[in-house]
Motif scaffolding. Structure first.
Motif, PDB file in Angstrom:
ATOM      1  N   ALA A  43       4.491 -19.812 -15.627  1.00  0.00           N
ATOM      2  CA  ALA A  43       3.043 -19.609 -15.742  1.00  0.00           C
ATOM      3  C   ALA A  43       2.428 -19.210 -14.404  1.00  0.00           C
ATOM      4  O   ALA A  43       1.587 -18.303 -14.335  1.00  0.00           O
ATOM      5  CB  ALA A  43       2.379 -20.882 -16.275  1.00  0.00           C
ATOM      6  N   VAL A  44       2.840 -19.877 -13.315  1.00  0.00           N
ATOM      7  CA  VAL A  44       2.306 -19.545 -11.992  1.00  0.00           C
ATOM      8  C   VAL A  44       2.764 -18.151 -11.573  1.00  0.00           C
ATOM      9  O   VAL A  44       1.998 -17.381 -10.968  1.00  0.00           O
ATOM     10  CB  VAL A  44       2.742 -20.599 -10.951  1.00  0.00           C
ATOM     11  CG1 VAL A  44       2.353 -20.176  -9.545  1.00  0.00           C
ATOM     12  CG2 VAL A  44       2.114 -21.947 -11.280  1.00  0.00           C
ATOM     13  N   LEU A  45       4.013 -17.796 -11.921  1.00  0.00           N
ATOM     14  CA  LEU A  45       4.509 -16.454 -11.626  1.00  0.00           C
ATOM     15  C   LEU A  45       3.687 -15.398 -12.370  1.00  0.00           C
ATOM     16  O   LEU A  45       3.325 -14.357 -11.793  1.00  0.00           O
ATOM     17  CB  LEU A  45       5.980 -16.350 -12.029  1.00  0.00           C
ATOM     18  CG  LEU A  45       6.675 -15.013 -11.731  1.00  0.00           C
ATOM     19  CD1 LEU A  45       6.696 -14.734 -10.231  1.00  0.00           C
ATOM     20  CD2 LEU A  45       8.093 -15.019 -12.292  1.00  0.00           C
ATOM     21  N   VAL A  46       3.374 -15.668 -13.645  1.00  0.00           N
ATOM     22  CA  VAL A  46       2.532 -14.752 -14.423  1.00  0.00           C
ATOM     23  C   VAL A  46       1.149 -14.636 -13.773  1.00  0.00           C
ATOM     24  O   VAL A  46       0.584 -13.543 -13.660  1.00  0.00           O
ATOM     25  CB  VAL A  46       2.406 -15.235 -15.884  1.00  0.00           C
ATOM     26  CG1 VAL A  46       1.311 -14.471 -16.624  1.00  0.00           C
ATOM     27  CG2 VAL A  46       3.728 -15.082 -16.614  1.00  0.00           C
ATOM     28  N   ASN A  47       0.609 -15.772 -13.318  1.00  0.00           N
ATOM     29  CA  ASN A  47      -0.711 -15.784 -12.696  1.00  0.00           C
ATOM     30  C   ASN A  47      -0.758 -14.882 -11.465  1.00  0.00           C
ATOM     31  O   ASN A  47      -1.602 -13.990 -11.353  1.00  0.00           O
ATOM     32  CB  ASN A  47      -1.086 -17.223 -12.330  1.00  0.00           C
ATOM     33  CG  ASN A  47      -2.436 -17.335 -11.641  1.00  0.00           C
ATOM     34  OD1 ASN A  47      -2.563 -17.104 -10.449  1.00  0.00           O
ATOM     35  ND2 ASN A  47      -3.453 -17.691 -12.402  1.00  0.00           N
ATOM     36  N   PHE A  48       0.162 -15.108 -10.526  1.00  0.00           N
ATOM     37  CA  PHE A  48       0.149 -14.328  -9.291  1.00  0.00           C
ATOM     38  C   PHE A  48       0.598 -12.888  -9.541  1.00  0.00           C
ATOM     39  O   PHE A  48       0.122 -11.962  -8.876  1.00  0.00           O
ATOM     40  CB  PHE A  48       1.025 -14.995  -8.232  1.00  0.00           C
ATOM     41  CG  PHE A  48       0.421 -16.239  -7.643  1.00  0.00           C
ATOM     42  CD1 PHE A  48      -0.779 -16.173  -6.959  1.00  0.00           C
ATOM     43  CD2 PHE A  48       1.035 -17.474  -7.781  1.00  0.00           C
ATOM     44  CE1 PHE A  48      -1.356 -17.315  -6.421  1.00  0.00           C
ATOM     45  CE2 PHE A  48       0.476 -18.621  -7.235  1.00  0.00           C
ATOM     46  CZ  PHE A  48      -0.725 -18.539  -6.557  1.00  0.00           C
ATOM     47  N   GLY A  49       1.525 -12.680 -10.494  1.00  0.00           N
ATOM     48  CA  GLY A  49       1.944 -11.326 -10.821  1.00  0.00           C
ATOM     49  C   GLY A  49       0.803 -10.509 -11.401  1.00  0.00           C
ATOM     50  O   GLY A  49       0.593  -9.344 -11.023  1.00  0.00           O
TER      51      GLY A  49
END
Length: 498
Positions: free
Chosen positions: A436-442
């Motif tokens: 989820a955090v990767l999706v957020n920053f991506g």
């Protein structure tokens, strides 16, 4: 007894199974005993992880002024101040790229390290990154420092919501996790403030970034003092990575430290309940990579990743990009100073985030999301209309801007981070929140990269209309998919909402 609170002694053959089998019936379908806790004791387990959000926000705020300072022929204090557009992009977005690296690292090491030690590593990276950036003798070292600091952001924004969610008392869990967003905004305002203070100082950009280092030390020392998450300790035990009885005793001590003297004998009961419920929910099985995309794990990922994706692609960076010009068109003379506009909007964000913190555990998550995103839809329509055919009515743009900022801060801003901290099953929480955090920053990086070319191609008005359509889609997603988690323990959320 284990010497390290995050490394219970190895379980003997069969000890884990026997202990869990004796645990009493889980209370997932009943009413839990009220949690006893001291509000004063609950502050520190929130405060030190929240410093990770404070430093994230500070970096956002300080970078805008640092970009001006480092390009000044007279005030940069360096001979390499003539940066190309690519170098400026690396400078401003370096921490974002580092956050992507941190998110990838978190996916692989979070469950091994535990929430507490992940935050200690994040604090160390914050400290090193701030010093390397502030003392950089040349541009490559400067970018390296930005990447190191950003890696700390990725780890902190992954571990902080988990630690707060797993240690906070259920009645105030929503308020504490939402308060982390308040700290992010507070950091942004502090960054704008320190930026305006040092922007006219020789080598002021060094001071802007160096200010982060003492806060990182406080965060690291505070996390070293705090105990491990009791839920993480018990999860490791029932998965055969620690002796259950030793882990229970450590978890009870941790819970007593986290909840204060008011917890009393209830700490033993709460640990027994958590242990029984984890066993009942099948948490003793380690999650495989393929299982993340199946069953209730997939549903949690769909909810969590969907929320943070919509959080980024409904136009928040783009709306703020136009803030100064909107205020100027409305006749506010002070708006010519972009820093003043940023501080003004930051103060407004703080107020609206404070409203969300106060009401989130009373109204619930869904009402705030549905109401706030509905306001975002209206605000984006107003902004699009202003740039397409109402450019002679700047009051429309000001209303749209303030409506957007206010509605975002009572919905996607705090509730997005709150939901991803709550929704994932415990054994999936480290990896699920990592995705989820990767999706957020991506998504943040994608929107930042695509904004300028899309603006040139389509114009601001059409771009805001596109964001409006995306916001309508996010509203449908929230209504159809996102559950209400108010008043439920993390184990009840897993049992009833997934």
């Amino acid at each position: 007894m284990a010497s390290d609170p995050e490394q219970p002694t190895s379980a003997k053959e069969g000890s884990s199974t026997g202990e869990i089998g004796s645990a009493r019936e889980p209370l997932l379908i009943g009413v839990h005993d009220s949690e006893s806790y001291s509000v004063s004791a609950a502050i520190l387990p929130f405060l030190f992880p929240a410093f990770g959000g404070l430093l994230f926000g500070y970096d956002i705020g300080a970078t805008s002024s640092a970009t001006i300072s480092i390009q000044s022929p007279t005030l940069s204090g360096v001979s390499w101040y003539q940066l190309s557009s690519v170098e400026i992009g690396l400078f401003t977005s370096g921490s974002l790229y580092g956050a992507l690296i941190g998110s990838l690292l978190a996916f692989n090491v979070a469950d091994f390290l535990g929430r507490r030690r992940e935050l200690i590593v994040a604090a160390l990276l914050y400290f090193v990154g701030a010093l390397v950036t502030a003392l950089a003798p040349n541009f490559p070292v400067l970018v390296l420092g930005r990447l190191i600091f950003g890696t700390g952001i990725g780890l902190a924004m992954h571990a902080a919501p988990m630690y707060i969610a797993e240690t906070a008392p259920t009645p105030i869990r929503g308020q504490l996790i939402s308060l982390k967003e308040f700290f992010i905004v507070l950091g942004m305002v502090a960054g704008y403030g320190f930026g305006s203070l040092f922007v006219d100082t020789v080598a002021g950009w060094r001071y802007m970034f160096g200010v982060s280092s003492p806060v990182a030390i406080i965060m690291g020392v505070g996390m070293w003092w705090l105990p491990a998450s009791p839920r993480w300790l018990l999860l490791r035990a029932i998965q055969g990575k620690g002796d259950v009885q030793d882990s229970k005793e450590i978890a009870i001590r941790s819970l007593c430290q986290l909840r204060g003297q008011a917890s009393g004998d209830s700490a033993h009961r709460q640990v027994d309940e958590i242990l029984a419920e984890l066993s009942y929910l099948g948490e003793e099985k380690e999650v495989t990579f393929g299982e993340i995309f199946q069953g209730k794990c997939l549903k949690a990922l769909w909810i969590g990743a969907g929320l943070v994706l919509f959080q980024q692609i409904t136009g928040q960076p783009s709306v703020l990009y136009y803030a100064a010009s909107i205020f100027q068109s409305a006749g506010f003379s002070g708006a010519s100073d972009a820093t003043r506009v940023s501080i003004l909007l930051g103060a407004f964000k703080l107020i609206m985030t404070g409203v969300a913190v106060v009401v989130v555990d009373k109204l619930g998550r869904r009402p705030l999301l549905l109401g706030g995103v509905s306001g975002i839809v209206i605000s984006l329509f107003l902004l699009g209309s202003y740039y397409v055919f109402l450019d002679n009515a700047p009051v429309i743009a000001v209303v749209g801007l303030l409506l957007y900022v206010g509605c975002y801060q009572i919905s996607f801003g705090p509730i997005g981070w709150l939901m991803i901290a709550e929704i994932f099953p415990l054994r999936l929480r480290g990896r699920g929140l990592g995705i989820a955090v990767l999706v957020n920053f991506g998504a943040n990086a994608l929107v930042t990269f695509a904004f300028s070319p899309l603006k040139e191609l389509l114009g601001a008005g059409i771009l805001f209309y596109i964001f409006c359509v995306i916001a309508v889609a996010s509203l449908a997603f929230i209504y159809l998919v996102v559950p209400e988690t108010k008043g439920l323990t993390l184990e009840e959320i897993e049992a009833k909402c997934l």
